[in-house]
Design an enzyme around this catalytic site. Structure first.
Site, PDB file in Angstrom:
ATOM      1  N   ARG A  91       0.671  -1.038   0.220  1.00 28.72           N
ATOM      2  CA  ARG A  91       0.188   0.098   0.065  1.00 28.72           C
ATOM      3  C   ARG A  91       1.150   1.185  -0.406  1.00 28.72           C
ATOM      4  O   ARG A  91       0.444   2.373  -0.527  1.00 28.72           O
ATOM      5  CB  ARG A  91      -1.287   0.227   1.660  1.00 28.72           C
ATOM      6  CG  ARG A  91      -1.439   1.302   1.668  1.00 28.72           C
ATOM      7  CD  ARG A  91      -2.415   1.268   2.911  1.00 28.72           C
ATOM      8  NE  ARG A  91      -3.517   0.519   2.627  1.00 28.72           N
ATOM      9  CZ  ARG A  91      -3.816  -0.168   3.555  1.00 28.72           C
ATOM     10  NH1 ARG A  91      -3.189  -0.257   4.741  1.00 28.72           N
ATOM     11  NH2 ARG A  91      -4.872  -1.182   4.034  1.00 28.72           N
ATOM     12  N   TYR A  92       2.199   1.190   0.555  1.00 28.92           N
ATOM     13  CA  TYR A  92       2.821   2.256   0.420  1.00 28.92           C
ATOM     14  C   TYR A  92       3.860   2.203  -0.300  1.00 28.92           C
ATOM     15  O   TYR A  92       4.396   1.513  -0.996  1.00 28.92           O
ATOM     16  CB  TYR A  92       3.822   2.755   2.375  1.00 28.92           C
ATOM     17  CG  TYR A  92       2.327   2.697   3.239  1.00 28.92           C
ATOM     18  CD1 TYR A  92       1.684   3.781   3.101  1.00 28.92           C
ATOM     19  CD2 TYR A  92       1.652   1.583   4.159  1.00 28.92           C
ATOM     20  CE1 TYR A  92       0.511   3.553   4.504  1.00 28.92           C
ATOM     21  CE2 TYR A  92       0.671   1.969   4.910  1.00 28.92           C
ATOM     22  CZ  TYR A  92      -0.100   3.150   5.270  1.00 28.92           C
ATOM     23  OH  TYR A  92      -0.334   3.039   5.757  1.00 28.92           O
ATOM     24  N   ARG A 132       7.198   0.116   1.580  1.00 27.14           N
ATOM     25  CA  ARG A 132       7.157  -0.756   2.594  1.00 27.14           C
ATOM     26  C   ARG A 132       5.812  -1.995   2.494  1.00 27.14           C
ATOM     27  O   ARG A 132       5.149  -1.397   1.804  1.00 27.14           O
ATOM     28  CB  ARG A 132       7.109  -0.517   4.032  1.00 27.14           C
ATOM     29  CG  ARG A 132       5.958   0.677   4.107  1.00 27.14           C
ATOM     30  CD  ARG A 132       6.871   1.154   5.366  1.00 27.14           C
ATOM     31  NE  ARG A 132       5.485   2.435   6.404  1.00 27.14           N
ATOM     32  CZ  ARG A 132       5.057   3.347   5.180  1.00 27.14           C
ATOM     33  NH1 ARG A 132       5.988   3.845   3.589  1.00 27.14           N
ATOM     34  NH2 ARG A 132       4.319   4.405   5.605  1.00 27.14           N
ATOM     35  N   CYS A 147      -2.582 -17.642  15.557  1.00 21.10           N
ATOM     36  CA  CYS A 147      -1.895 -17.292  16.125  1.00 21.10           C
ATOM     37  C   CYS A 147      -2.130 -17.407  17.583  1.00 21.10           C
ATOM     38  O   CYS A 147      -3.090 -19.411  17.391  1.00 21.10           O
ATOM     39  CB  CYS A 147      -2.999 -16.068  16.907  1.00 21.10           C
ATOM     40  SG  CYS A 147      -3.116 -14.342  15.164  1.00 21.10           S
ATOM     41  N   CYS A 152      -7.969 -12.432  18.789  1.00 22.51           N
ATOM     42  CA  CYS A 152      -8.552 -11.343  18.839  1.00 22.51           C
ATOM     43  C   CYS A 152      -9.678 -11.388  18.462  1.00 22.51           C
ATOM     44  O   CYS A 152     -10.022 -11.143  17.457  1.00 22.51           O
ATOM     45  CB  CYS A 152      -7.911 -10.374  18.814  1.00 22.51           C
ATOM     46  SG  CYS A 152      -5.860 -10.459  19.272  1.00 22.51           S
ATOM     47  N   CYS A 183     -10.315  -8.815  15.924  1.00 23.62           N
ATOM     48  CA  CYS A 183      -9.104  -9.081  14.870  1.00 23.62           C
ATOM     49  C   CYS A 183      -9.660  -8.068  13.042  1.00 23.62           C
ATOM     50  O   CYS A 183     -10.444  -8.119  12.481  1.00 23.62           O
ATOM     51  CB  CYS A 183      -8.998 -10.221  14.600  1.00 23.62           C
ATOM     52  SG  CYS A 183      -7.294 -10.764  13.108  1.00 23.62           S
ATOM     53  N   ARG A 192      -8.611  -8.757  10.665  1.00 23.27           N
ATOM     54  CA  ARG A 192      -8.036  -9.635   9.757  1.00 23.27           C
ATOM     55  C   ARG A 192      -9.190 -10.936  10.199  1.00 23.27           C
ATOM     56  O   ARG A 192      -8.431 -12.261   9.097  1.00 23.27           O
ATOM     57  CB  ARG A 192      -6.697 -10.715   9.654  1.00 23.27           C
ATOM     58  CG  ARG A 192      -6.223  -9.670   7.775  1.00 23.27           C
ATOM     59  CD  ARG A 192      -4.613  -9.457   7.918  1.00 23.27           C
ATOM     60  NE  ARG A 192      -4.263  -8.199   7.429  1.00 23.27           N
ATOM     61  CZ  ARG A 192      -3.493  -7.936   8.561  1.00 23.27           C
ATOM     62  NH1 ARG A 192      -2.784  -8.546   9.391  1.00 23.27           N
ATOM     63  NH2 ARG A 192      -2.481  -6.438   8.423  1.00 23.27           N
ATOM     64  N   ASP A 198     -10.999  -0.931  13.838  1.00 23.36           N
ATOM     65  CA  ASP A 198     -11.581  -0.824  12.581  1.00 23.36           C
ATOM     66  C   ASP A 198     -12.978  -1.282  12.540  1.00 23.36           C
ATOM     67  O   ASP A 198     -13.686  -2.056  12.942  1.00 23.36           O
ATOM     68  CB  ASP A 198     -10.588  -2.265  11.783  1.00 23.36           C
ATOM     69  CG  ASP A 198      -9.407  -1.925  11.336  1.00 23.36           C
ATOM     70  OD1 ASP A 198      -9.272  -0.433  11.238  1.00 23.36           O
ATOM     71  OD2 ASP A 198      -8.538  -2.201  11.309  1.00 23.36           O
ATOM     72  N   ASP A 210      -7.218   4.032  10.940  1.00 20.58           N
ATOM     73  CA  ASP A 210      -6.711   2.953   9.557  1.00 20.58           C
ATOM     74  C   ASP A 210      -8.307   3.433   8.708  1.00 20.58           C
ATOM     75  O   ASP A 210      -8.972   2.412   8.924  1.00 20.58           O
ATOM     76  CB  ASP A 210      -6.143   1.780   9.245  1.00 20.58           C
ATOM     77  CG  ASP A 210      -5.206   1.279   8.649  1.00 20.58           C
ATOM     78  OD1 ASP A 210      -4.897   1.830   8.054  1.00 20.58           O
ATOM     79  OD2 ASP A 210      -4.577   0.138   8.479  1.00 20.58           O
ATOM     80  N   LYS A 213      -2.922   4.825   7.285  1.00 23.16           N
ATOM     81  CA  LYS A 213      -3.095   5.076   8.258  1.00 23.16           C
ATOM     82  C   LYS A 213      -3.054   6.249   8.430  1.00 23.16           C
ATOM     83  O   LYS A 213      -2.049   7.062   7.976  1.00 23.16           O
ATOM     84  CB  LYS A 213      -2.025   4.031   9.226  1.00 23.16           C
ATOM     85  CG  LYS A 213      -1.541   2.957   9.264  1.00 23.16           C
ATOM     86  CD  LYS A 213      -0.048   2.256   9.760  1.00 23.16           C
ATOM     87  CE  LYS A 213      -0.623   0.808  10.480  1.00 23.16           C
ATOM     88  NZ  LYS A 213      -0.222   0.466   9.146  1.00 23.16           N
TER      89      LYS A 213
HETATM   90  C1  LIG Z   1       0.767  -0.507   9.023  1.00 24.87           C
HETATM   91  C2  LIG Z   1       0.464  -1.205   8.262  1.00 24.87           C
HETATM   92  C3  LIG Z   1       2.405  -0.112   7.463  1.00 24.87           C
HETATM   93  C4  LIG Z   1       3.076  -0.004   8.349  1.00 24.87           C
HETATM   94  O1  LIG Z   1       2.766   1.121   8.593  1.00 24.87           O
HETATM   95  P1  LIG Z   1       3.708   1.766   9.139  1.00 24.87           P
HETATM   96  O2  LIG Z   1       3.195   3.146   9.709  1.00 24.87           O
HETATM   97  O3  LIG Z   1       4.997   2.424   8.664  1.00 24.87           O
HETATM   98  O4  LIG Z   1       4.213   1.326  10.945  1.00 24.87           O
HETATM   99  C5  LIG Z   1       2.309  -0.729   5.720  1.00 24.87           C
HETATM  100  N1  LIG Z   1       2.406  -1.771   5.207  1.00 24.87           N
HETATM  101  C6  LIG Z   1       0.625  -2.059   5.891  1.00 24.87           C
HETATM  102  C7  LIG Z   1      -0.350  -2.813   4.383  1.00 24.87           C
HETATM  103  C8  LIG Z   1       0.113  -1.816   6.649  1.00 24.87           C
HETATM  104  O5  LIG Z   1      -1.496  -1.905   7.213  1.00 24.87           O
END
Ligand SMILES: *Cc1c(COP(=O)(O)O)cnc(C)c1O
Length: 448
Positions: free
Chosen positions: A115-116, A119, A128, A132, A135, A137, A296, A333, A340
């Site tokens: 998504r980002y 990363r 798990c 929880c 959850c 997911r 969520d 989120d 986020k």
């Molecule tokens: C939370 C998340 C991350 C990591 O987010 P950070 O703000 O860097 O901790 C990366 N990818 C996805 C899809 C996430 O939901």
């Protein structure tokens, strides 16, 4: 410093020898999931029994260690509410979604959420140590049939190898620390073979549900893959036991920086004073509060939701009132996959061209005089500006500031604004373009 106390064992476990109790395999194989088993430890309410007897409910499983933290006489115990379902879980609510963060849409290959820009989230198991109830997911977690295959793992690695902008891989699931140690080691080894992956992170609640799993042997194995970071998930001070403190101590000594991600949950931790105690206890065991999440919009979690304002109130009660290290960021989120979004109280009250007006946590209102002669940073002589990594299509608001784009448009904007007009009164076509946006562009007159 008062050390956390060794947790009590529920009376039914009084005769279990220590070497069994402290063996994570024993804990996993003695998890509880039915009315009959759980009732030996805590008297269940009608609502809990109804939920436990409902077929198709999100999976229930609790380790003997974690269920022992519950006060059996308190139907509102904060640990109990996190892991024992009630019939409120069956109730739908406005806005409810199965995949509220649109993770599946962001997955170029199964189990990899990109998504980002730099990363990815890599889901390595659906299992798990305990489940929880809120959850995010729950659409896949707990279901052994949905777990990721070796073929999918190879596809995830292939995607990472051909995507050099990914420098940070976050292992999650499910819980990566329930994997067989050899499998986890293989995943980490294969990730470390990819040169552009700079850091690896693990998100795990195993230290909380099953602290005995965090053996010295496991820590030694993880330490081979530095830089490796790890986030745990604690929601309430009652979860901070001597066992958890010892597990965190072993990980910290192995050089693993520890963070905590918690979820704001109605009736569990929606209180400034509980949160203050939680974050202070976390810093004592060398865990840095990282994020506090708004719950969520996920099926089964409606009764745990608080207004977003509750999170703002909590941050107001933490910032300034306790160590900055102990203050997490409150995060919503975004439903639909926006990612986020931090939300916080406002500290800036007003501004003029030479002054800004700020308030502190006590309500003291002050002025900060802006510099009258600021020599702007010069991107032309800055090595870092020259070699910046492009964030393909994702530069966002910083991209506007950085002159990569001039605007961000809602979908359909061009169509709505196309009135079939013809350009008139502009003698020079080039004047349709702005003369320069942002500090990065020099004014045409300067060049002369
Ligand atoms: C939370 C998340 C991350 C990591 O987010 P950070 O703000 O860097 O901790 C990366 N990818 C996805 C899809 C996430 O939901």
């Amino acid at each position: 410093m008062p050390t956390p106390i060794v947790s009590r064992r529920a009376p039914v476990y009084a005769d279990v020898p220590d070497e069994k109790w402290n063996d994570w395999r024993w804990q996993l194989s003695h998890r509880l999931n039915s009315v009959e088993e759980i009732e030996k430890i805590i008297p269940l309410t009608e609502s809990e029994k109804k939920a436990l007897n409902t077929s198709g409910l999100f999976r229930v499983d609790v380790t003997p260690y974690f269920i022992s933290l519950i006060d059996p006489d308190d139907p509102n115990d904060p640990v109990r509410k996190q892991i024992i379902p009630t019939d409120a879980e069956i109730t739908p609510f406005t806005g409810m979604m199965e995949d509220s963060l649109a993770e599946d849409r962001h997955s170029p290959v199964p189990g990899l959420v990109h998504r980002y820009p730099d990363r990815v989230l890599m889901l390595v198991t659906t299992q798990c140590a305990s489940y929880c109830r809120y959850c995010t997911r729950s659409r896949i977690v707990g279901d052994p049939g949905q777990t990721f295959s070796r073929r999918e793992f190879e596809m995830q690695l292939e995607y990472l190898k051909r995507t050099p902008q990914v420098r940070d891989v976050l292992l999650s699931g499910g819980d990566p620390l329930v994997l067989a140690p050899k499998i986890l080691e293989e995943i980490l080894t294969r990730l470390r073979e990819i040169p552009h992956i700079e850091i690896v992170r693990i998100g795990s609640r195993v230290p909380v549900f099953l602290p005995m799993r965090v053996t010295q042997e496991l820590c030694d194995m993880l330490a081979k893959f530095h830089p490796l970071w790890l986030n745990i998930h604690v929601n309430h001070p009652n979860e901070i036991t001597k066992e958890l403190a010892d597990a965190c101590d072993r990980m910290a000594r192995a050089g693993i920086p520890l963070g905590n991600q918690s979820v704001l949950l109605a009736g569990i931790n929606d209180c400034v004073h509980i949160q203050r105690e939680l974050v202070q206890k976390l810093t004592r065991i060398r865990v840095r509060p990282y994020y506090l999440y708004q719950c969520d919009l996920v099926e089964g979690a409606g009764h745990f939701r608080t207004p977003v304002a509750k999170g703002i109130e909590i941050i107001e009660g933490l910032r300034g009132h306790t160590s900055g290290y102990a203050v997490p960021q409150f995060i919503v989120d975004a439903p639909g996959g926006g990612g986020k979004i931090p939300v916080m109280p406002n500290y800036q009250i007003s501004a003029s061209d030479h002054k800004i007006i700020l308030r502190n946590y006590e309500g003291y209102i002050t002025t900060y005089e802006e510099p009258m002669e600021y020599k702007a940073h010069d991107p032309k002589t800055c090595k870092f500006c020259q070699s910046k990594r492009p964030e393909v299509g994702q530069a966002g608001i910083t991209g506007l500031l950085d002159s990569e784009e001039m605007f961000i448009k809602p979908t359909g904007f061009d169509e709505v604004h196309d009135r079939h007009g013809i350009q008139h009164r502009l003698k020079d076509e080039k004047k349709w373009q702005p003369l320069g946006i942002g500090a990065g562009d020099s004014h045409p007159n300067e060049e002369a």
